[in-house]
Design a protein around this motif. Structure first.
Motif, PDB file in Angstrom:
ATOM      1  N   PHE A  39       0.866  -1.186   0.000  1.00  0.00           N
ATOM      2  CA  PHE A  39       0.000   0.000   0.000  1.00  0.00           C
ATOM      3  C   PHE A  39       0.896   1.227   0.000  1.00  0.00           C
ATOM      4  O   PHE A  39       2.066   1.153   0.402  1.00  0.00           O
ATOM      5  N   GLU A  40       0.357   2.364  -0.470  1.00  0.00           N
ATOM      6  CA  GLU A  40       1.232   3.495  -0.720  1.00  0.00           C
ATOM      7  C   GLU A  40       1.269   4.526   0.392  1.00  0.00           C
ATOM      8  O   GLU A  40       2.109   5.416   0.370  1.00  0.00           O
ATOM      9  N   ASN A  41       0.375   4.411   1.387  1.00  0.00           N
ATOM     10  CA  ASN A  41       0.295   5.480   2.386  1.00  0.00           C
ATOM     11  C   ASN A  41       1.161   5.205   3.602  1.00  0.00           C
ATOM     12  O   ASN A  41       0.692   5.162   4.737  1.00  0.00           O
ATOM     13  N   ILE A  42       2.434   5.020   3.339  1.00  0.00           N
ATOM     14  CA  ILE A  42       3.367   4.731   4.420  1.00  0.00           C
ATOM     15  C   ILE A  42       3.947   6.057   4.915  1.00  0.00           C
ATOM     16  O   ILE A  42       4.398   6.876   4.111  1.00  0.00           O
ATOM     17  N   PRO A  43       3.930   6.290   6.230  1.00  0.00           N
ATOM     18  CA  PRO A  43       4.440   7.571   6.742  1.00  0.00           C
ATOM     19  C   PRO A  43       5.900   7.799   6.336  1.00  0.00           C
ATOM     20  O   PRO A  43       6.722   6.877   6.357  1.00  0.00           O
ATOM     21  N   THR A  44       6.185   9.035   5.976  1.00  0.00           N
ATOM     22  CA  THR A  44       7.516   9.395   5.502  1.00  0.00           C
ATOM     23  C   THR A  44       8.606   9.081   6.520  1.00  0.00           C
ATOM     24  O   THR A  44       9.678   8.581   6.170  1.00  0.00           O
ATOM     25  N   ALA A  45       8.320   9.347   7.804  1.00  0.00           N
ATOM     26  CA  ALA A  45       9.339   9.113   8.832  1.00  0.00           C
ATOM     27  C   ALA A  45       9.694   7.624   8.900  1.00  0.00           C
ATOM     28  O   ALA A  45      10.863   7.253   9.108  1.00  0.00           O
ATOM     29  N   ALA A  46       8.682   6.764   8.717  1.00  0.00           N
ATOM     30  CA  ALA A  46       8.939   5.319   8.726  1.00  0.00           C
ATOM     31  C   ALA A  46       9.834   4.937   7.551  1.00  0.00           C
ATOM     32  O   ALA A  46      10.773   4.135   7.684  1.00  0.00           O
ATOM     33  N   ILE A  50      14.430   0.177  -0.600  1.00  0.00           N
ATOM     34  CA  ILE A  50      12.974   0.124  -0.709  1.00  0.00           C
ATOM     35  C   ILE A  50      12.627   0.147  -2.188  1.00  0.00           C
ATOM     36  O   ILE A  50      13.049   1.039  -2.917  1.00  0.00           O
ATOM     37  N   ARG A  51      11.886  -0.878  -2.624  1.00  0.00           N
ATOM     38  CA  ARG A  51      11.478  -0.945  -4.030  1.00  0.00           C
ATOM     39  C   ARG A  51       9.995  -1.224  -4.097  1.00  0.00           C
ATOM     40  O   ARG A  51       9.547  -2.137  -3.428  1.00  0.00           O
ATOM     41  N   PRO A  52       9.222  -0.528  -4.918  1.00  0.00           N
ATOM     42  CA  PRO A  52       9.580   0.644  -5.721  1.00  0.00           C
ATOM     43  C   PRO A  52      10.108   1.796  -4.856  1.00  0.00           C
ATOM     44  O   PRO A  52       9.876   1.818  -3.659  1.00  0.00           O
ATOM     45  N   ASN A  53      10.787   2.754  -5.513  1.00  0.00           N
ATOM     46  CA  ASN A  53      11.540   3.774  -4.788  1.00  0.00           C
ATOM     47  C   ASN A  53      10.660   4.877  -4.167  1.00  0.00           C
ATOM     48  O   ASN A  53       9.464   4.944  -4.406  1.00  0.00           O
ATOM     49  N   ARG A  54      11.290   5.710  -3.381  1.00  0.00           N
ATOM     50  CA  ARG A  54      10.594   6.774  -2.656  1.00  0.00           C
ATOM     51  C   ARG A  54       9.880   7.751  -3.586  1.00  0.00           C
ATOM     52  O   ARG A  54       8.833   8.289  -3.249  1.00  0.00           O
ATOM     53  N   ARG A  55      10.459   7.997  -4.761  1.00  0.00           N
ATOM     54  CA  ARG A  55       9.848   8.976  -5.656  1.00  0.00           C
ATOM     55  C   ARG A  55       8.477   8.472  -6.126  1.00  0.00           C
ATOM     56  O   ARG A  55       7.520   9.248  -6.213  1.00  0.00           O
ATOM     57  N   ALA A  56       8.384   7.176  -6.407  1.00  0.00           N
ATOM     58  CA  ALA A  56       7.102   6.618  -6.823  1.00  0.00           C
ATOM     59  C   ALA A  56       6.077   6.769  -5.717  1.00  0.00           C
ATOM     60  O   ALA A  56       4.910   7.095  -5.953  1.00  0.00           O
ATOM     61  N   LEU A  57       6.517   6.528  -4.490  1.00  0.00           N
ATOM     62  CA  LEU A  57       5.618   6.673  -3.343  1.00  0.00           C
ATOM     63  C   LEU A  57       5.174   8.116  -3.166  1.00  0.00           C
ATOM     64  O   LEU A  57       3.982   8.402  -2.994  1.00  0.00           O
TER      65      LEU A  57
END
Lengths: 361, 361
Positions: free
Chosen positions: A75-82, A92-99
């Motif tokens: 799922f895509e709604n992972i908190p940024t701090a985590a 982390i794949r897919p990468n942060r930019r995709a998230l």
């Protein structure tokens, strides 16, 4: 880096997507470790290890990351701090930019527009003045949505006429929002596409989606598309993946209109509208995602059969005994005990027709 | 009694068959609990719970049985005393009679002959006099085998001429044995058949097996069989299942000879020669077995594709990177760390051709 048999893939989220990712990982000889705040999630039944902790528990996140070889998510709604904590330890794949792009509706639409892809007309709304300006530009009917999906469900309000503006804005509860114009489309299709660590891209044949009460009801393969539209759909998905330097499977929802294809939204993960691949292809979307995040070559995206996927929502599971006795019906249940209304309990893939020689598909 | 979503299926044995049974069980919403003496078995990666204990640990067996709703197994050589403990708590499917029959080569051959099915000529051998009598009746070449398969591997010795008799008997180490005559056959096929709790029977299309160094190498679907042979093969399997009041999947190996089909052996479990069903059918042999032991209706045994299954033995796993890049190749690895010679590490199902409309197959 490509992972060897016995390596462990960490999955954020223990729902049905995590469950089916874990099963696919097992086929390639990988172990999975699930990170999930709630107890006894569906994916725990088939995972090698489970961490039950919240996304604010940084010690648990670090221990989880240290125990795995690569991290992916359902799922895509992972908190940024985590994500910051996790990324310090493992890729982390897919990468942060995709998230980041898909977590924010405005960022997503800006990104897609920037690529020259068409999206529905949209206007950022932070206050009543923004909303009035947006309605003047886009016109009613339109829909006001919070830009981010929270864990408590998404805020959405329809604006059928200007008079609805105030109540719609109130429904956003002060959260940043975006006004989206309605698109007149004949049907919705989605492309499930994958990109490997080596940059290769593979897309499944697009499926045609029918929603009911805002939830995906069926996906039918093949979709009603002209050869030109089919090729456009796949090229659009490939452009998105390549630009994001994406690794993994993405779902790209498209509206089919008389003037061409319009991107509805993208999801940086395996997608409900790709579940048909489990019974239509030698390599399904879950294995394709695992291959990508493990650094393996992508599998064959060709399909051997036509399929209709039907979601089993809430009380639909009462039909399981009948479905279990159908010919050519492949059941996939998620092991959820309680059938609440709107809850995805499983799906069935009906193999409607062999597609002949899969080498030609 | 038919099990509901969330019920737990106990599996004796944690190898690759247990692993693939656990995955199939998850598709139907069931949990699995593995009982296995050795640590970290392949099935543990995808099971909800694992008991690590020996078959002589009756307390562990009782606790395992109490924790599950039904018990099945991935191998047939389960000690009788362990079965007694388990059966006092929960149903064991397939039943004890199927196990007793297949655990003992002579009991199996007597049973099959009693049904009017043909088997290779055989003669019970407990001493040198029995062996001389058997050789006089059957003639060399023949093969002497212990009647039971022990955990330490099976005792087998070829007798090419009467002079080999003494050394062959010595190789049995005093265990009860059976002398089997050689059968002149053109090829071997196997029928993977299932019988439900309601007595219904479903058989997959027979596959053609090729062995290498005594281990299954490939299974090819469809097998070379005349329509009459194909029908005979399925009817023979159905007769065996019905007579045993069997519940679950059975593998029946048959020799194809100029005079008809001869039963080689039966296995009361999912079978290596049925692995092709994972990519050729909507419902594979693992799910079919789980459906049967859970009291569900059997699934559709039809196939949508032609398949060649190849076992990956020992160093064959070094070819995985190449196989992973093949078109229409579905990999199934078992997560075993060490590739010892003769060890089954995985298999690949090559979907060679769609079979057209599966409703007609």
């Amino acid at each position: 880096m490509s992972l060897d048999t016995g390596a462990t893939i960490g999955i954020l989220g223990g729902g049905q997507l995590g469950r089916m990712l874990a099963v696919a990982a097992s086929r390639l000889g990988f172990r999975t470790h699930i990170f999930e705040p709630s107890a006894n999630p569906p994916a725990a039944d088939v995972a090698h290890a489970v961490t039950t902790a919240g996304y604010d528990d940084h010690a648990a996140l670090r221990a989880f990351a240290a125990a795995v070889d690569v991290i992916t998510y359902e799922f895509e709604n992972i908190p940024t701090a985590a994500l910051d904590v996790l990324e310090a330890e493992r890729p982390i794949r897919p990468n942060r930019r995709a998230l980041a792009t898909s977590q924010d509706r405005i960022a997503e639409k800006d990104f897609l527009s920037g690529l020259g892809l068409r999206v529905a007309p949209y206007h950022a709304v932070n206050d009543a003045a923004d909303l009035a300006e947006g309605l003047a530009r886009i016109g009613a009917p339109a829909i006001l949505k919070t830009t981010r999906l929270g864990y408590d469900g998404k805020g959405q309000a329809r604006i059928m006429a200007d008079a609805d503006a105030d109540s719609a804005l109130a429904a956003m509860r002060g959260a940043p929002a975006v006004l989206e114009g309605f698109v007149s489309f004949s049907h919705e299709v989605s492309v499930i596409a994958a990109r490997g660590l080596d940059g290769s891209v593979s897309a499944y044949d697009p499926g045609e989606n029918v929603h009911r009460d805002g939830i995906l009801h069926t996906t039918t393969i093949p979709a009603r598309l002209t050869p030109g539209q089919r090729s456009d759909a796949v090229l659009m998905a490939a452009k998105i993946l390549n630009t994001l330097d994406y690794v993994g499977v993405m779902g790209v929802e498209l509206f089919v209109t008389a003037d061409g294809l319009i991107v509805n939204e993208i999801a940086p993960r395996v997608h409900n509208s790709g579940h048909w691949t489990q019974n239509g292809c030698a390599v399904d979307q879950f294995e394709q995602h695992i291959r990508a995040v493990a650094g393996w070559p992508l599998g064959d995206g060709g399909r051997h059969s036509d399929v209709v996927m039907e979601n089993l929502i809430g009380d639909d599971v009462l039909r399981v005994p009948d479905i279990a006795a159908e010919r050519n019906a492949a059941l996939h249940l998620y092991g959820k005990a309680e059938a609440r209304p709107g809850r995805k309990m499983g799906h069935v893939n009906r193999v409607t027709r062999g597609a002949g020689d899969p080498r030609r598909s």
